[in-house]
Scaffold this motif. Sequence first.
Motif, short mmCIF file in Angstrom:
data_model
loop_
_atom_site.label_atom_id
_atom_site.label_comp_id
_atom_site.label_asym_id
_atom_site.label_seq_id
_atom_site.Cartn_x
_atom_site.Cartn_y
_atom_site.Cartn_z
N ASP A 176 0.83 -1.21 0.00
CA ASP A 176 0.00 0.00 0.00
C ASP A 176 0.86 1.25 0.00
O ASP A 176 0.84 2.05 0.92
CB ASP A 176 -0.95 -0.01 1.20
N THR A 177 1.64 1.41 -1.08
CA THR A 177 2.45 2.61 -1.24
C THR A 177 1.52 3.76 -1.63
O THR A 177 0.38 3.52 -2.07
CB THR A 177 3.49 2.41 -2.35
N PRO A 178 1.95 4.99 -1.50
CA PRO A 178 1.10 6.10 -1.94
C PRO A 178 0.67 5.96 -3.40
O PRO A 178 -0.48 6.25 -3.74
CB PRO A 178 1.99 7.33 -1.72
N ARG A 179 1.56 5.50 -4.25
CA ARG A 179 1.20 5.32 -5.67
C ARG A 179 0.12 4.26 -5.82
O ARG A 179 -0.84 4.43 -6.56
CB ARG A 179 2.43 4.96 -6.49
N ARG A 180 0.28 3.11 -5.15
CA ARG A 180 -0.71 2.04 -5.23
C ARG A 180 -2.05 2.49 -4.69
O ARG A 180 -3.10 2.16 -5.25
CB ARG A 180 -0.23 0.79 -4.46
N LYS A 181 -2.03 3.24 -3.62
CA LYS A 181 -3.28 3.75 -3.05
C LYS A 181 -3.98 4.67 -4.06
O LYS A 181 -5.18 4.56 -4.27
CB LYS A 181 -3.00 4.50 -1.75
N LEU A 182 -3.22 5.53 -4.70
CA LEU A 182 -3.78 6.43 -5.71
C LEU A 182 -4.32 5.63 -6.90
O LEU A 182 -5.42 5.91 -7.40
CB LEU A 182 -2.71 7.43 -6.16
N GLN A 183 -3.57 4.64 -7.35
CA GLN A 183 -4.04 3.80 -8.45
C GLN A 183 -5.35 3.11 -8.09
O GLN A 183 -6.29 3.05 -8.90
CB GLN A 183 -2.98 2.74 -8.81
N ARG A 184 -5.44 2.57 -6.89
CA ARG A 184 -6.65 1.89 -6.44
C ARG A 184 -7.83 2.87 -6.41
O ARG A 184 -8.94 2.56 -6.85
CB ARG A 184 -6.43 1.25 -5.07
N GLU A 185 -7.59 4.07 -5.91
CA GLU A 185 -8.64 5.08 -5.85
C GLU A 185 -9.10 5.47 -7.26
O GLU A 185 -10.29 5.68 -7.49
CB GLU A 185 -8.18 6.30 -5.07
N ILE A 186 -8.18 5.58 -8.20
CA ILE A 186 -8.55 5.90 -9.58
C ILE A 186 -9.45 4.81 -10.15
O ILE A 186 -10.49 5.11 -10.75
CB ILE A 186 -7.30 6.11 -10.46
N ILE A 187 -9.06 3.55 -9.97
CA ILE A 187 -9.86 2.44 -10.48
C ILE A 187 -11.24 2.44 -9.83
O ILE A 187 -12.26 2.25 -10.51
CB ILE A 187 -9.14 1.09 -10.27
N GLU A 188 -11.30 2.66 -8.53
CA GLU A 188 -12.60 2.71 -7.84
C GLU A 188 -13.48 3.82 -8.40
O GLU A 188 -14.67 3.62 -8.64
CB GLU A 188 -12.40 2.90 -6.34
N ARG A 189 -12.91 4.99 -8.64
CA ARG A 189 -13.68 6.12 -9.18
C ARG A 189 -14.13 5.84 -10.61
O ARG A 189 -15.22 6.21 -11.01
CB ARG A 189 -12.87 7.42 -9.17
N MET A 190 -13.27 5.18 -11.38
CA MET A 190 -13.64 4.85 -12.76
C MET A 190 -14.81 3.86 -12.76
O MET A 190 -15.74 4.01 -13.55
CB MET A 190 -12.45 4.28 -13.52
N ARG A 191 -14.76 2.86 -11.88
CA ARG A 191 -15.88 1.91 -11.80
C ARG A 191 -17.15 2.64 -11.40
O ARG A 191 -18.23 2.39 -11.95
CB ARG A 191 -15.57 0.79 -10.80
N TRP A 192 -17.04 3.53 -10.44
CA TRP A 192 -18.19 4.31 -9.99
C TRP A 192 -18.75 5.15 -11.15
O TRP A 192 -19.96 5.20 -11.36
CB TRP A 192 -17.77 5.18 -8.81
N TYR A 193 -17.86 5.77 -11.91
CA TYR A 193 -18.27 6.57 -13.07
C TYR A 193 -19.02 5.71 -14.08
O TYR A 193 -20.06 6.11 -14.60
CB TYR A 193 -17.04 7.22 -13.72
N VAL A 194 -18.48 4.53 -14.37
CA VAL A 194 -19.13 3.63 -15.33
C VAL A 194 -20.51 3.24 -14.85
O VAL A 194 -21.49 3.28 -15.62
CB VAL A 194 -18.25 2.37 -15.58
N VAL A 195 -20.64 2.87 -13.58
CA VAL A 195 -21.94 2.48 -13.04
C VAL A 195 -22.92 3.64 -13.12
O VAL A 195 -24.07 3.46 -13.55
CB VAL A 195 -21.80 1.96 -11.60
N GLN A 196 -22.50 4.83 -12.74
CA GLN A 196 -23.39 5.99 -12.77
C GLN A 196 -23.79 6.32 -14.21
O GLN A 196 -24.95 6.63 -14.49
CB GLN A 196 -22.74 7.20 -12.10
N SER A 197 -22.84 6.23 -15.13
CA SER A 197 -23.14 6.49 -16.54
C SER A 197 -24.14 5.49 -17.09
O SER A 197 -25.04 5.84 -17.86
CB SER A 197 -21.85 6.44 -17.37
N GLU A 198 -23.98 4.22 -16.70
CA GLU A 198 -24.93 3.20 -17.15
C GLU A 198 -26.33 3.47 -16.61
O GLU A 198 -27.31 3.27 -17.32
CB GLU A 198 -24.45 1.80 -16.73
N HIS A 199 -26.42 3.94 -15.37
CA HIS A 199 -27.73 4.28 -14.81
C HIS A 199 -28.40 5.39 -15.63
O HIS A 199 -29.60 5.34 -15.91
CB HIS A 199 -27.62 4.71 -13.34
N VAL A 200 -27.63 6.40 -16.00
CA VAL A 200 -28.17 7.50 -16.81
C VAL A 200 -28.59 6.99 -18.18
O VAL A 200 -29.70 7.30 -18.66
CB VAL A 200 -27.13 8.65 -16.93
#
Length: 163
Positions: free
Chosen positions: A9-33
């Motif tokens: 859990d380096t700062p880079r890995r944490k940031l990468q994980r957060e980006i992937i989580e936000r992208m998944r969230w974006y995809v789900v929200q876009s699909e709902h719309v």
Amino acid sequence: MQAVYAPRDTPRRKLQREIIERMRWYVVQSEHVAHAFARRHGLHPTDMAALIAVMDAEAGGAPLTAGALAARLRLSSAATTAVVDRLERAGHLTRDRSRTDRRRVELRYAEPAMALAAAFFRPLGERTDHIMAGFDEAELAVVLRFVDAMAHTVEAYRGDLEQ
């Protein structure tokens, strides 16, 4: 719980994980719309995917044929014909002869569909324009490069799964 793809859990890995989580969230929200639009206009999710593909191709100056649409959506020719027939009957698509090769039939996004989409998606477009205004061109170029690379990676993986 730590993700399998993030052994430390380096700062880079944490940031990468957060980006992937936000992208998944974006995809789900876009699909709902997109599904809300589809429900309001009696469209199947595959119909929505077809409309988006036709719209994007036409906007890029390379209208799709039914065969190209089938390849893009990974549908059989029979399923693609059914989708195109439904969309044409509903007034969302037209089949037009190519302006450069009269033997070629291209799919075009119909004016009534454009008006429906514009009315529905305009408020979202205004909101996304507002967000993008907070980024300069260099930042937007980096975001575009990142999103494009991620989309190509997911598309390639999808292809691997379908083999």
